[in-house]
Design an enzyme around this catalytic site. Structure first.
Site, mmCIF file in Angstrom:
data_model
loop_
_atom_site.group_PDB
_atom_site.id
_atom_site.type_symbol
_atom_site.label_atom_id
_atom_site.label_comp_id
_atom_site.label_asym_id
_atom_site.label_seq_id
_atom_site.Cartn_x
_atom_site.Cartn_y
_atom_site.Cartn_z
ATOM 1 N N LYS A 132 36.563 -29.748 15.318
ATOM 2 C CA LYS A 132 36.215 -30.140 13.947
ATOM 3 C C LYS A 132 35.183 -31.279 14.001
ATOM 4 O O LYS A 132 34.509 -31.441 15.000
ATOM 5 C CB LYS A 132 37.488 -30.541 13.186
ATOM 6 C CG LYS A 132 38.450 -29.366 12.954
ATOM 7 C CD LYS A 132 37.837 -28.342 12.015
ATOM 8 C CE LYS A 132 38.778 -27.163 11.791
ATOM 9 N NZ LYS A 132 38.113 -26.082 11.033
ATOM 10 N N GLN A 137 35.035 -19.896 7.738
ATOM 11 C CA GLN A 137 33.580 -20.083 7.842
ATOM 12 C C GLN A 137 32.940 -18.866 8.491
ATOM 13 O O GLN A 137 31.891 -18.396 8.045
ATOM 14 C CB GLN A 137 33.261 -21.358 8.628
ATOM 15 C CG GLN A 137 33.674 -22.608 7.863
ATOM 16 C CD GLN A 137 33.331 -23.888 8.581
ATOM 17 O OE1 GLN A 137 32.920 -23.879 9.734
ATOM 18 N NE2 GLN A 137 33.517 -25.005 7.902
ATOM 19 N N ASP A 168 42.727 -28.571 7.626
ATOM 20 C CA ASP A 168 42.037 -29.858 7.470
ATOM 21 C C ASP A 168 42.996 -31.019 7.222
ATOM 22 O O ASP A 168 42.570 -32.174 7.152
ATOM 23 C CB ASP A 168 41.026 -29.781 6.320
ATOM 24 C CG ASP A 168 39.867 -28.857 6.653
ATOM 25 O OD1 ASP A 168 39.581 -28.654 7.851
ATOM 26 O OD2 ASP A 168 39.244 -28.326 5.717
ATOM 27 N N ARG A 197 38.126 -37.495 7.747
ATOM 28 C CA ARG A 197 39.554 -37.297 7.482
ATOM 29 C C ARG A 197 40.420 -38.195 8.360
ATOM 30 O O ARG A 197 41.527 -38.559 7.984
ATOM 31 C CB ARG A 197 39.932 -35.827 7.653
ATOM 32 C CG ARG A 197 39.144 -34.924 6.681
ATOM 33 C CD ARG A 197 39.825 -33.609 6.424
ATOM 34 N NE ARG A 197 38.912 -32.667 5.796
ATOM 35 C CZ ARG A 197 38.603 -32.652 4.494
ATOM 36 N NH1 ARG A 197 39.152 -33.531 3.672
ATOM 37 N NH2 ARG A 197 37.759 -31.774 4.010
ATOM 38 N N ARG A 249 40.090 -33.747 16.786
ATOM 39 C CA ARG A 249 41.122 -34.394 15.954
ATOM 40 C C ARG A 249 42.450 -34.558 16.672
ATOM 41 O O ARG A 249 43.270 -35.386 16.252
ATOM 42 C CB ARG A 249 41.297 -33.620 14.641
ATOM 43 C CG ARG A 249 40.109 -33.840 13.723
ATOM 44 C CD ARG A 249 40.239 -33.145 12.385
ATOM 45 N NE ARG A 249 39.138 -33.586 11.524
ATOM 46 C CZ ARG A 249 38.752 -32.962 10.417
ATOM 47 N NH1 ARG A 249 39.372 -31.863 10.017
ATOM 48 N NH2 ARG A 249 37.758 -33.437 9.695
HETATM 49 C C1 S3P Z 1 36.045 -24.270 5.540
HETATM 50 C C2 S3P Z 1 36.789 -23.632 6.515
HETATM 51 C C3 S3P Z 1 37.522 -24.354 7.567
HETATM 52 C C4 S3P Z 1 37.688 -25.832 7.239
HETATM 53 C C5 S3P Z 1 36.426 -26.444 6.717
HETATM 54 C C6 S3P Z 1 35.950 -25.738 5.464
HETATM 55 C C7 S3P Z 1 35.348 -23.466 4.533
HETATM 56 O O1 S3P Z 1 36.798 -24.247 8.771
HETATM 57 O O2 S3P Z 1 38.127 -26.536 8.370
HETATM 58 O O3 S3P Z 1 36.620 -27.802 6.420
HETATM 59 O O4 S3P Z 1 34.910 -24.019 3.506
HETATM 60 O O5 S3P Z 1 35.222 -22.242 4.748
HETATM 61 P P1 S3P Z 1 37.028 -23.032 9.813
HETATM 62 O O6 S3P Z 1 36.581 -21.790 9.178
HETATM 63 O O7 S3P Z 1 36.167 -23.390 10.993
HETATM 64 O O8 S3P Z 1 38.483 -23.059 10.140
#
Ligand code: S3P
Length: 442
Positions: free
Chosen positions: A347, A174, A320, A392, A351
């Site tokens: 998250k 992200q 995830d 989840r 979790r």
């Molecule tokens: C995601 C990245 C992950 C993941 C999230 C979706 C994405 O998060 O946990 O459900 O679509 O880039 P992080 O980048 O915070 O690890």
């Protein structure tokens, strides 16, 4: 003002058998709307995940003037506005429960000529946002957060962004994607180094839209000045949704289940590696490429699982899937140890704590640690656990009933609709004895 509660009641036992196509990938669906909206021309998306999180993204881009048709049976048509064609929304953009929407859109919106405000539900407005606001500010973005560094985020337009190099302290797709999207609007080159590989859907989709970027080892770079050209996107099934059925099929007796057309991008397949290392009878069949992303059919059969010290390099590749992998560990022989996963604490819920609480309640020796968990496999009893609004966790505990000695009741399951609205129906169709029960208004 509250919202009505939803509870799952799952009878113990049963087998998972047959074939199933789980819904579209959440990460890819978000990105299809974002990139389609700033592309030139009409993009067509099939297999789009029509779940609350992705609809938050879709609604936000509509509010910025983008014409978007659908979703109708997974089909979406996006009339791209071009990199400079978004318009100021008249109200704050409410992104609900969706961290991906908020973090990726912050980068994209930091480069616009208008102000925006991003907000979300209670959970999203508690999650850490400094991880994006700090590097965005060093690019010249003007963003305000609460004193705690959380949303609502106020993003001021007309900031002159300049490219930076950012060494990411956490392995986060992200954060990486946020900065690459800001980089489309920044002078010069924007680059990001990831401490470990994270999902690369943004990079792959930039390529599909004809936008150049480079990778040099752990460093990914993008320069402004290009254009995105509308394209067609076929969204594969979400391996993160498939994961519940992979664990369910492995732990239930007499199971044999095929999951069709699942995305197996190597930055997402940690769950396959971990389950196989635990001894799961899991086959990957018919691997093929679909629009820049690899897909396959996955066959899972009843397996005798054993505990595993989970290799830390697999953590970002299965980030995830840990709620349901903890259920697999509870059903395995011996001890499973997870470390290096402190990200799980920030998250949709914490979790580590929420899963440890629920597993202990079901009679499992689960010991939370700051960055993971130690779980000794053993008999699961029935009982009532709390998903704490985390989609989840709700689905993970539903699968636990396949091996429990009594029924499992799960409170606060409403948010399953953020990623997998069809969960109850699809799970019932392959053999899970699950009922959703509407409660009163809280
Ligand atoms: C995601 C990245 C992950 C993941 C999230 C979706 C994405 O998060 O946990 O459900 O679509 O880039 P992080 O980048 O915070 O690890």
């Amino acid at each position: 003002m509250g919202h009505s509660s939803l509870m799952f009641r799952v009878q113990s036992g049963g087998s998972l058998r047959g074939e199933l196509r789980v819904p579209g990938d959440k990460s890819i669906s978000h990105r299809s709307i974002m990139l389609g909206s700033i592309a030139e021309g009409i993009s067509e998306v099939s297999g789009f995940l029509a779940a609350a999180d992705c609809l938050s993204t879709l609604t936000a881009f509509r509010a910025m003037g983008v014409e978007i048709e659908g979703p109708t049976d997974g089909l979406v048509r996006i009339h791209g506005a071009g990199l400079r064609g978004l318009r100021a929304p008249v109200a704050p953009l409410d992104l609900g429960n969706s961290g991906t929407s908020m973090r990726l859109m912050s980068g994209l919106l930091a480069g616009q000529s208008f102000d925006t405000e991003l907000t979300g539900d209670e959970s999203l407005n508690r999650r850490p946002m400094r991880r994006i606001t700090e590097p965005l500010r060093s690019m010249g973005a003007q963003i305000e957060t609460t004193a705690a560094g959380t949303a609502p985020l106020k993003i001021h337009g007309n900031a002159l962004l300049r490219g930076i190099h950012y060494d990411m302290p956490v392995a986060s797709a992200q954060v990486k994607s946020c900065l690459l999207l800001a980089g489309l609007y920044a002078s010069g080159m924007t680059s990001v180094t990831e401490p470990a590989p994270t999902r690369d859907h943004t990079e792959r989709m930039l390529t599909s839209f004809g936008y150049p970027w480079q990778r040099d080892g752990k460093r990914i770079s993008v320069a402004s000045g290009g254009r995105l050209i509308a394209t067609q996107i076929d969204v594969p099934s979400d391996i993160s949704s498939a994961a519940f059925f992979l664990v369910g099929g492995a732990i239930a007796s007499n199971s044999d289940l095929v999951l069709r057309h699942v995305g197996i991008n190597p930055t997402r397949t940690g769950v396959i590696d971990i389950l196989r290392q635990m001894g799961a009878d899991l086959e990957v069949r018919n691997s093929r490429m679909m629009g820049g992303e690899p897909v396959a059919d996955l066959r899972i059969r009843t397996s005798r699982l054993k505990g595993l010290v989970i290799p830390e390099h697999l953590v970002p590749l299965a980030i995830d899937e840990f709620p349901v992998l903890f259920v697999a560990a509870a059903c395995a022989e011996g001890e499973t140890v997870l470390t290096g996963a402190e990200e799980l604490r920030v998250k949709e819920s914490d979790r580590i704590q929420v899963m440890a609480d629920g597993l202990q309640h079901l009679g499992i020796d689960a010991v939370p640690t700051p960055d993971g968990m130690r779980i000794s496999g053993g008999p699961l009893r029935g009982g009532r656990v709390d998903a704490r609004g985390d989609h989840r966790i709700a689905m993970a505990f539903a699968m636990a009933a396949l091996r429990a000695r009594g029924a499992i009741e799960i409170d606060d399951c409403r948010n399953v609709s953020t990623s997998f609205p069809e969960f109850v129906d699809l799970a019932r169709a392959v053999g899970l004895n699950i009922t959703a029960i509407e409660g009163e208004r809280l």
